[in-house]
Design a protein around this motif. Structure first.
Motif, short mmCIF file in Angstrom:
data_model
loop_
_atom_site.label_atom_id
_atom_site.label_comp_id
_atom_site.label_asym_id
_atom_site.label_seq_id
_atom_site.Cartn_x
_atom_site.Cartn_y
_atom_site.Cartn_z
N LEU A 135 -41.23 -16.70 4.10
CA LEU A 135 -40.73 -18.01 4.49
C LEU A 135 -40.93 -18.24 5.98
O LEU A 135 -40.82 -17.33 6.79
N GLU A 136 -41.23 -19.49 6.32
CA GLU A 136 -41.36 -19.92 7.71
C GLU A 136 -40.47 -21.15 7.90
O GLU A 136 -40.57 -22.12 7.14
N ALA A 137 -39.59 -21.10 8.90
CA ALA A 137 -38.63 -22.19 9.11
C ALA A 137 -39.11 -23.16 10.18
O ALA A 137 -39.66 -22.77 11.21
N GLU A 138 -38.89 -24.44 9.90
CA GLU A 138 -39.05 -25.50 10.89
C GLU A 138 -37.71 -26.22 11.01
O GLU A 138 -36.72 -25.81 10.39
N ASP A 139 -37.68 -27.30 11.81
CA ASP A 139 -36.38 -27.93 12.01
C ASP A 139 -35.87 -28.63 10.76
O ASP A 139 -34.69 -28.59 10.43
N ILE A 146 -46.63 -17.60 -0.91
CA ILE A 146 -46.41 -16.78 -2.10
C ILE A 146 -47.64 -15.94 -2.38
O ILE A 146 -48.77 -16.44 -2.42
N SER A 147 -47.43 -14.63 -2.57
CA SER A 147 -48.51 -13.73 -2.98
C SER A 147 -48.38 -13.46 -4.47
O SER A 147 -47.27 -13.33 -4.99
N PRO A 148 -49.50 -13.37 -5.19
CA PRO A 148 -49.43 -13.19 -6.65
C PRO A 148 -48.70 -11.91 -7.04
O PRO A 148 -48.64 -10.94 -6.26
N PRO A 149 -48.14 -11.87 -8.23
CA PRO A 149 -47.50 -10.64 -8.72
C PRO A 149 -48.50 -9.50 -8.82
O PRO A 149 -49.71 -9.71 -8.88
N HIS A 188 -46.50 -23.84 -0.10
CA HIS A 188 -45.76 -25.06 -0.41
C HIS A 188 -44.78 -25.33 0.74
O HIS A 188 -44.21 -24.40 1.31
N LYS A 189 -44.59 -26.62 1.04
CA LYS A 189 -43.69 -27.00 2.11
C LYS A 189 -42.61 -27.92 1.55
O LYS A 189 -42.91 -28.89 0.84
N GLY A 231 -40.92 -27.97 15.76
CA GLY A 231 -41.61 -27.57 14.54
C GLY A 231 -42.05 -26.13 14.50
O GLY A 231 -42.52 -25.65 13.49
N ARG A 232 -41.93 -25.40 15.65
CA ARG A 232 -42.32 -24.00 15.62
C ARG A 232 -41.32 -23.21 14.78
O ARG A 232 -40.12 -23.46 14.81
N GLY A 233 -41.81 -22.26 14.06
CA GLY A 233 -40.94 -21.54 13.14
C GLY A 233 -40.96 -20.05 13.37
O GLY A 233 -41.50 -19.56 14.35
N ARG A 234 -40.34 -19.33 12.43
CA ARG A 234 -40.29 -17.89 12.49
C ARG A 234 -40.51 -17.36 11.06
O ARG A 234 -40.27 -18.07 10.09
N TRP A 235 -40.94 -16.11 10.97
CA TRP A 235 -41.24 -15.51 9.67
C TRP A 235 -40.06 -14.67 9.20
O TRP A 235 -39.45 -13.97 9.97
N ILE A 236 -39.78 -14.79 7.91
CA ILE A 236 -38.78 -13.93 7.29
C ILE A 236 -39.36 -13.48 5.96
O ILE A 236 -39.98 -14.26 5.25
N THR A 237 -39.17 -12.21 5.61
CA THR A 237 -39.66 -11.70 4.32
C THR A 237 -38.49 -11.17 3.52
O THR A 237 -37.44 -10.91 4.07
#
Length: 237
Positions: A135-139, A146-149, A188-189, A231-237
């Motif tokens: 996930l990447e967050a914006e305001d 998504i990576s395939p199974p 997807h956004k 609009g800059r975001g951060r990564w979370i896994t």
């Protein structure tokens, strides 16, 4: 045993069957395992079964397999001399579109009869596991990658990696109201979210052509940013 016939004495030797000798010596006949379940998720192949007699200790279990065109049975790797009621045979190289037969027996001093499992085709039996989600967050938005199974070198889904579609469930962490979004792709956004708010979601994959629907991923949560981040975001896994 001595038998007298017409005045003559005849010595008759009686041969006892092995199971009689075993019982006389205090042994016990082994019963075949039952209710074998084949559980395939992505490229992980698991077998589970029930013991037929819990009172017998120090029993091990072994499987054989047979592929189309074979007359003989072969020892199933990863499922030999198993002390539990579960084994993993993912290391076996199979044609996932061909049927395979399995059989199992219990082993101690002696062995049980073989219990044969209904033949199955791995691809038809396989279930879709959870996809990997980043996930990447914006305001006021969240970008979902998504990576395939399965693994990068997945055999089970090698021909289907680009055919997966995904659906998700999203909700505010502070609320139990859920929103479902169907038929999304690997990126997807989601727009029109509240800034500085934690959202949680889970994703599952599907192969519509094969009528397979997977299980949900673990829940992932992320907090949208403040508007000043531009609009800059951060990564979370």
């Amino acid at each position: 045993m001595m038998v007298t016939l017409l005045g003559a004495t005849t010595l008759v030797l009686v041969t006892l069957a092995p199971w009689v000798l075993s019982a006389a010596a205090g042994g016990k006949n082994l019963k075949s395992p039952q209710k074998v379940e084949v559980d395939i998720i992505d490229d992980t192949f698991i077998l589970r079964w029930n013991r037929s007699d819990e009172s017998v200790g120090n029993v091990t279990f072994s499987f054989d397999y047979q592929k189309p065109g074979m007359d003989n049975w072969i020892k199933l790797p990863g499922c030999q001399n198993i002390t539990s009621t579960k084994c993993n045979f993912s290391s076996l190289k199979l044609n996932i579109y061909e049927e395979i037969k399995l059989r199992i027996r219990a082993e101690k001093e002696n062995t049980s009869s073989w219990y044969e499992v209904d033949s199955f085709t791995p691809f038809r039996k396989a279930q879709i596991g959870p996809p990997e989600v980043h996930l990447e967050a914006e305001d006021k938005a969240i970008v979902i990658h998504i990576s395939p199974p399965g693994t990068k070198d997945s055999v089970m889904w090698a021909l289907d990696g680009l055919s997966f579609t995904y659906s998700l469930v999203i909700w505010k962490n502070s609320s139990s109201v859920e929103e479902r979004i169907e038929n999304i792709y690997s990126r997807h956004k989601i727009y029109k979210l509240s800034p500085e708010t934690t959202y949680c979601l889970k994703v599952k994959a599907a192969l519509l052509t094969s009528r397979k629907i997977g299980v949900y991923s673990p829940v992932h949560c992320i907090k949208t940013t403040v508007c000043t981040l531009g609009g800059r975001g951060r990564w979370i896994t």
